[in-house]
Design a protein around this motif. Sequence first.
Motif, PDB file in Angstrom:
ATOM      1  N   LEU A  30      -2.988  -2.595  -8.856  1.00 45.83           N
ATOM      2  CA  LEU A  30      -3.447  -3.856  -8.296  1.00 45.83           C
ATOM      3  C   LEU A  30      -4.513  -4.463  -9.200  1.00 45.83           C
ATOM      4  O   LEU A  30      -4.531  -5.661  -9.466  1.00 45.83           O
ATOM      5  N   LEU A  33      -3.382  -6.276 -12.084  1.00 48.18           N
ATOM      6  CA  LEU A  33      -2.755  -7.572 -11.855  1.00 48.18           C
ATOM      7  C   LEU A  33      -3.777  -8.694 -11.814  1.00 48.18           C
ATOM      8  O   LEU A  33      -3.423  -9.867 -11.741  1.00 48.18           O
ATOM      9  N   GLU A  34      -4.999  -8.319 -11.839  1.00 51.26           N
ATOM     10  CA  GLU A  34      -6.026  -9.344 -11.829  1.00 51.26           C
ATOM     11  C   GLU A  34      -6.192  -9.893 -13.223  1.00 51.26           C
ATOM     12  O   GLU A  34      -6.173  -9.153 -14.193  1.00 51.26           O
ATOM     13  N   ASN A  38      -5.918 -15.064 -11.797  1.00 51.09           N
ATOM     14  CA  ASN A  38      -5.872 -14.403 -10.502  1.00 51.09           C
ATOM     15  C   ASN A  38      -7.065 -13.476 -10.378  1.00 51.09           C
ATOM     16  O   ASN A  38      -6.909 -12.266 -10.351  1.00 51.09           O
ATOM     17  N   PHE A  41      -7.635 -11.078  -7.033  1.00 44.95           N
ATOM     18  CA  PHE A  41      -6.393 -10.593  -6.444  1.00 44.95           C
ATOM     19  C   PHE A  41      -6.591  -9.358  -5.582  1.00 44.95           C
ATOM     20  O   PHE A  41      -6.109  -9.287  -4.459  1.00 44.95           O
ATOM     21  N   GLU A  44      -8.168 -10.076  -2.402  1.00 46.67           N
ATOM     22  CA  GLU A  44      -7.268 -10.852  -1.553  1.00 46.67           C
ATOM     23  C   GLU A  44      -6.276  -9.953  -0.850  1.00 46.67           C
ATOM     24  O   GLU A  44      -6.060 -10.046   0.353  1.00 46.67           O
ATOM     25  N   VAL A  45      -5.697  -9.114  -1.626  1.00 49.40           N
ATOM     26  CA  VAL A  45      -4.689  -8.232  -1.051  1.00 49.40           C
ATOM     27  C   VAL A  45      -5.320  -7.302  -0.013  1.00 49.40           C
ATOM     28  O   VAL A  45      -4.766  -7.096   1.065  1.00 49.40           O
TER      29      VAL A  45
ATOM     30  N   THR B  28       1.188  -8.015   3.190  1.00 47.52           N
ATOM     31  CA  THR B  28       0.536  -7.344   2.062  1.00 47.52           C
ATOM     32  C   THR B  28       1.544  -7.043   0.965  1.00 47.52           C
ATOM     33  O   THR B  28       1.326  -7.349  -0.204  1.00 47.52           O
ATOM     34  N   LEU B  31       2.807 -10.210  -0.766  1.00 45.00           N
ATOM     35  CA  LEU B  31       1.860 -10.764  -1.726  1.00 45.00           C
ATOM     36  C   LEU B  31       1.847  -9.935  -3.001  1.00 45.00           C
ATOM     37  O   LEU B  31       1.853 -10.462  -4.114  1.00 45.00           O
ATOM     38  N   LEU B  32       1.856  -8.688  -2.817  1.00 44.27           N
ATOM     39  CA  LEU B  32       1.859  -7.801  -3.967  1.00 44.27           C
ATOM     40  C   LEU B  32       3.123  -7.997  -4.790  1.00 44.27           C
ATOM     41  O   LEU B  32       3.083  -8.118  -6.014  1.00 44.27           O
ATOM     42  N   THR B  35       3.039 -11.213  -6.689  1.00 43.15           N
ATOM     43  CA  THR B  35       2.161 -11.151  -7.849  1.00 43.15           C
ATOM     44  C   THR B  35       2.775 -10.335  -8.979  1.00 43.15           C
ATOM     45  O   THR B  35       2.720 -10.717 -10.149  1.00 43.15           O
ATOM     46  N   LEU B  36       3.370  -9.270  -8.608  1.00 42.80           N
ATOM     47  CA  LEU B  36       4.010  -8.451  -9.624  1.00 42.80           C
ATOM     48  C   LEU B  36       5.113  -9.228 -10.333  1.00 42.80           C
ATOM     49  O   LEU B  36       5.254  -9.180 -11.552  1.00 42.80           O
ATOM     50  N   ARG B  39       3.810 -11.723 -12.590  1.00 46.48           N
ATOM     51  CA  ARG B  39       3.308 -11.076 -13.797  1.00 46.48           C
ATOM     52  C   ARG B  39       4.450 -10.811 -14.775  1.00 46.48           C
ATOM     53  O   ARG B  39       4.263 -10.788 -15.973  1.00 46.48           O
TER      54      ARG B  39
END
Lengths: 156, 629
Positions: A30, A33-34, A38, A41, A44-45, B28, B31-32, B35-36, B39
């Motif tokens: 995680l 991913l910032e 972002n 992130f 947020e999660v 959750t 969202l993850l 984002t992945l 990316r």
Amino acid sequence: MESRTLRDQIAAMRQSFFDEGILDSQFTQLEQLEDRDNPNFVEEVLTLYFRDSANLLATVEQTMETEPTDVAKVDRILHQLKGSSASIGANKVRNEVIKTRELWQQGNQEGAKAAFLELRQEHGTFKAKLEPYFQQLRQAGPVQAAMRPQGQQGGH
Amino acid sequence: MTVERAISDPRDQFPVGMRVLAVDDDPTCLLLLETLLRRCQYHVTTTNQAITALKMLRENKNQFDLVISDVHMPDMDGFKLLELVGLEMDLPVIMLSANGDPKLVMKGITHGACDYLLKPVRIEELQNIWQHVVRRKKFDKKDMNNSGSQDKAHNDSGEAAGMGNVDQNGKLNKKRRDQNDDEDEERDENDDPSTQKKPRVVWSVELHRKFVAAVNQLGIDKAVPKKILELMNVEKLTRENVASHLQKYRLYLKRISCQANQQANMAAALGSADPSYLRIASFNGLGNFHTLAGSDQLQNTAFRSFPPSGVLGRLNTPAGLGLRGLPSAGMIPLSHAQNSGITGHDQSKLQSVVIPGNHNANILQGMPMSLELDQIQDRKIVTHIGQLPTTDNIPAFPVSGSLIDSRITGCSDNNPLLGGTSNSLMLEASSQKASLHPRNLRDSVSTMSFPNGSTLSDFTSIATTSNQLRESKSDLRCQAAPTSCNAGQIIRSAPQEWNAPRKDAPYNSNVMSCSINSSVSVNGAMVPMAQSLDHNNSMFHRNMDADAFGPSSFDTLYMKHSEGENSAMEPSVIQREGYLLVQPRPQRTYVSDNIGSLEDLASAMIKQDQDKGRDGDYGCNGYSLRTCI
């Protein structure tokens, strides 16, 4: 300086989470991913998770207490909790969920309820630890802009 | 590979910009995931509802390249979504779940998923998902070449509702395409020696209606392509067209019947042997099985109480099932049915068991069936059913039934039936009811928990099957399709095999497939079997291919269907299975002839009814199932 000390503190805190098994490598994912686009992130999660999981836990508790018990529903929710906990790296919480779910699936409702209490507790602990962590993170500001004063103390 | 992208957007930088639709009800995770994916530089759209996702996909088929979906969602089962997407839009779908149970994975595969990822998902895994898009395009291209119509790929005929929705023949093609390189086979499948490419037939709603009417008129068991063709009286429709469509239809029915069976059983038990099976779709939760299993009786009773033409009958009758299911896609979009053919493919093999003539729950009960079974004795499968009470058979049955349901992949619900607990069910079946409850079987199968003890042992083989399916080519036979599934389903469960099958792990799987399909079929309702088989097929299909299922396109469809149905054995699939099973294909690769075999199976199934002997052929001989497997 202050920033640095704060950062050290944050780093130590973070490391302790891993050492204690509260977080696992998924959390690292995680964090990766910032980025600039972002920046918050992870927070947020986690915020989303706390909110969502709180609801789920409440529902589980409620369903468990209702007669006749909707066994499948509890199982479904626990499954979902397992997924979300695993996805954010909440290691201990996830394990508690698994444990509770297993007992529940075996039909051991009493045992599952007891395990659920532990799960709840673990979840609470998790939240109690992570929240100040993020607070401090905000305080310290983004790493790149470490020099930039972040201002508000607890901004969350 | 993206030369011929079905998608209109030119994505020169593919995979960058690949359009992904992500579906997950957990915020959750969603969202993850989003984002992945971002990316990875994909273009991401998210939704937390499967229904919304489907709507989005249907609105514009070319809007997305890939779909990633969670398995467990509140509004719709992930497998069902998977099936629908595969059928309607022919898009690659990746399943996501926190549950890595192989049975579930298997289920995903049988339902047509390109991949199955485990949560928490890592970015590395997502970085490669674009391969599925490419691969599919490649295959599509192949198909297109065959059919010569580019649009097929996009056939948006997403009409899930009916197989016939194809407004363009592309749709049908699409489905075929789904079958992954079975395109060529498709043509070959038309059990016609002339494998020349025939112009694709678009199974419009109208056409399909005629088809179903014809089938109902003839009776699902007796519906042979030639007669159907005659009744339909449509120009330019060849027997092959009808044959392949029939296959799919059967699979679909099977699938439904399995579900329906379960429901029917329940319903029957409740005295409402209505097309509740239609509701089967909701069966996923066959949890009832569990109860059924436990009560076993419930199912059996349901069966028993069913009038021969009762639930089972109903279920089996394509008319009942099909009609309902088809146009209304009540349970399973017909389109699936068509597709399910694919999956059913394998299943059919399994299915051959279609217990002919045992529409009644008898099969389960083993009672009336026994009569029939006796005839089938040979069939093994059938015999088993009848014999249910006999130790031998019973195991077979339950398995079949359950298998069907559980599709091996452990039906979404994981009906306990199959699972350990149900094992007893199955066994019970043996003793009494061949409680093959399709569901149970399935569950059992999927859950595999079958108690290996007692009769279940046979069952267990089945249960564990999912994996075993692959291996159990032969085993399938045993699946004397428990009548659990709408009696129609001829569960391949080769009773005979049962006894022995266990040995083969693969068998189990077959059993599963068979059973699932046949779960009811034992009753002779061939259809159900098909359905069950379908499931099985789907399962098998995927897996089985290796075995011998022969990649009939059907199977592919089946698989797709399967998903949707989840335990519902897609009728089409079932058909497949029915076909497959029916045919005593000694060769394991029954699938090879896809359509052909299916047809054979179907006929076999039909025949079964009449002359149980058929069963002997395919079913029980151990090999009969094999096809399934």
